[in-house]
Design a protein around this motif. Structure first.
Motif, short mmCIF file in Angstrom:
data_model
loop_
_atom_site.label_atom_id
_atom_site.label_comp_id
_atom_site.label_asym_id
_atom_site.label_seq_id
_atom_site.Cartn_x
_atom_site.Cartn_y
_atom_site.Cartn_z
N UNK A 85 0.83 -1.21 0.00
CA UNK A 85 0.00 0.00 0.00
C UNK A 85 0.87 1.25 0.00
N UNK A 86 1.94 1.23 0.77
CA UNK A 86 2.87 2.37 0.81
C UNK A 86 3.49 2.61 -0.56
N UNK A 87 3.97 1.53 -1.19
CA UNK A 87 4.63 1.67 -2.49
C UNK A 87 3.66 2.18 -3.55
N UNK A 88 2.42 1.69 -3.51
CA UNK A 88 1.43 2.15 -4.49
C UNK A 88 1.09 3.62 -4.26
N UNK A 137 -5.97 -8.99 -3.36
CA UNK A 137 -6.85 -9.96 -2.72
C UNK A 137 -7.70 -10.71 -3.72
N UNK A 138 -8.20 -9.98 -4.71
CA UNK A 138 -9.04 -10.61 -5.74
C UNK A 138 -8.22 -11.60 -6.57
N UNK A 139 -7.00 -11.18 -6.94
CA UNK A 139 -6.14 -12.06 -7.72
C UNK A 139 -5.78 -13.31 -6.93
N UNK A 140 -5.53 -13.15 -5.63
CA UNK A 140 -5.19 -14.30 -4.79
C UNK A 140 -6.37 -15.27 -4.73
N UNK A 173 -1.62 -14.92 -1.85
CA UNK A 173 -1.56 -13.51 -1.48
C UNK A 173 -0.14 -12.98 -1.63
N UNK A 174 0.84 -13.75 -1.14
CA UNK A 174 2.24 -13.32 -1.21
C UNK A 174 2.70 -13.15 -2.65
N UNK A 175 2.30 -14.07 -3.53
CA UNK A 175 2.71 -13.98 -4.93
C UNK A 175 2.07 -12.79 -5.62
N UNK A 176 0.78 -12.58 -5.39
CA UNK A 176 0.10 -11.43 -5.99
C UNK A 176 0.69 -10.13 -5.47
N UNK A 177 1.00 -10.08 -4.17
CA UNK A 177 1.60 -8.88 -3.58
C UNK A 177 2.98 -8.63 -4.17
N UNK A 178 3.75 -9.70 -4.40
CA UNK A 178 5.08 -9.55 -4.98
C UNK A 178 5.00 -8.91 -6.36
N UNK A 179 4.08 -9.41 -7.19
CA UNK A 179 3.94 -8.87 -8.54
C UNK A 179 3.49 -7.41 -8.50
N UNK A 180 2.53 -7.10 -7.65
CA UNK A 180 2.02 -5.74 -7.58
C UNK A 180 3.07 -4.78 -7.03
N UNK A 181 3.87 -5.25 -6.08
CA UNK A 181 4.94 -4.41 -5.52
C UNK A 181 5.97 -4.08 -6.59
N UNK A 182 6.38 -5.09 -7.37
CA UNK A 182 7.34 -4.87 -8.44
C UNK A 182 6.79 -3.86 -9.45
N UNK A 183 5.50 -3.98 -9.75
CA UNK A 183 4.86 -3.05 -10.68
C UNK A 183 4.88 -1.63 -10.14
N UNK A 184 4.54 -1.49 -8.86
CA UNK A 184 4.50 -0.15 -8.24
C UNK A 184 5.89 0.48 -8.19
N UNK A 185 6.90 -0.32 -7.88
CA UNK A 185 8.26 0.22 -7.79
C UNK A 185 8.79 0.64 -9.16
N UNK A 186 8.36 -0.06 -10.21
CA UNK A 186 8.83 0.26 -11.55
C UNK A 186 8.03 1.38 -12.20
N UNK A 187 6.89 1.72 -11.62
CA UNK A 187 5.96 2.65 -12.25
C UNK A 187 6.56 4.02 -12.57
N UNK A 188 7.27 4.68 -11.66
CA UNK A 188 7.79 6.03 -11.97
C UNK A 188 8.73 6.04 -13.17
#
Length: 208
Positions: free
Chosen positions: A141-144, A161-164, A174-189
């Protein structure tokens, strides 16, 4: 027992570490007791560790002098003890009034334990059993919020949560979906600066 620990029941921020500090102070100083002092420097005799022998001595003295202990204030007992004082404005915070309780609740909300209560209540209300790694989800949530936009935080955790759930549920999903979303958020800028968004299909490829 050689030592006696006295703890009142209205101390919302008392921890096992506080008790260890009191016992350590008592044994290091060699006094009759070690007690906390509050933010104003006042003694808190109901948050303390005492030598059992010292308590017996003073109780015997008071009983003899007053023909019993009924009605005597606690300060009569502690006045005869050689005490070590341990300042701790947080652990010594006690709830004597409704305002004190409100202040304690506000502080708890700031420091996290209320999250555990809230998550347990939500899981019960929704009828689900799942060990939630709050640290992973809060980091996501922080990274997003930081890398995308503040409203992205709750929306991203919902999508995770929906993806999980779509992947069969469970902590691993949950951990795998969070990992993917975190990587996406960090790469976004960086991707936004280059004009391409993470997840966009390469030219000439099938996005489906």
């Amino acid at each position: 027992a050689r030592d006696v620990v006295v703890l009142s029941a209205d101390l919302p921020f008392l921890t096992a570490n506080t008790v260890r500090r009191l016992l350590t102070a008592l044994r290091a100083a060699g006094t009759d007791g070690a007690l906390l002092t509050d933010a104003d420097g006042r003694d808190q005799p109901l948050v303390a560790a005492y030598r059992a022998s010292a308590l017996r001595r003073e109780l015997t003295t008071l009983t003899t002098a007053h023909d019993g202990l009924t009605g005597l204030p606690l300060r009569r007992l502690t006045a005869g003890l050689h005490l070590t004082r341990v300042p701790d404005p947080v652990a010594s915070f006690d709830c004597d009034t409704w305002d004190d309780i409100a202040a304690a609740r506000a502080r708890i909300r700031e420091h996290g334990p209320v999250l555990d209560e809230w998550i347990s209540a939500v899981k019960a209300e929704l009828g689900i059993e799942l060990d939630v790694d709050t640290g992973v989800l809060l980091d996501l949530a922080r990274d997003a919020a930081h890398n995308v936009a503040r409203p992205g935080a709750p929306l991203t955790t919902f999508l995770v949560g929906y993806a999980a759930a779509q992947a069969g549920g469970g902590p691993e999903a949950v951990a795998e979906a969070a990992r993917k979303a975190t990587a996406l958020a960090l790469a976004w800028p960086d991707e936004e600066a280059s004009g391409a968004k993470p997840g966009d299909a390469e030219p000439g490829t099938d996005a489906g």
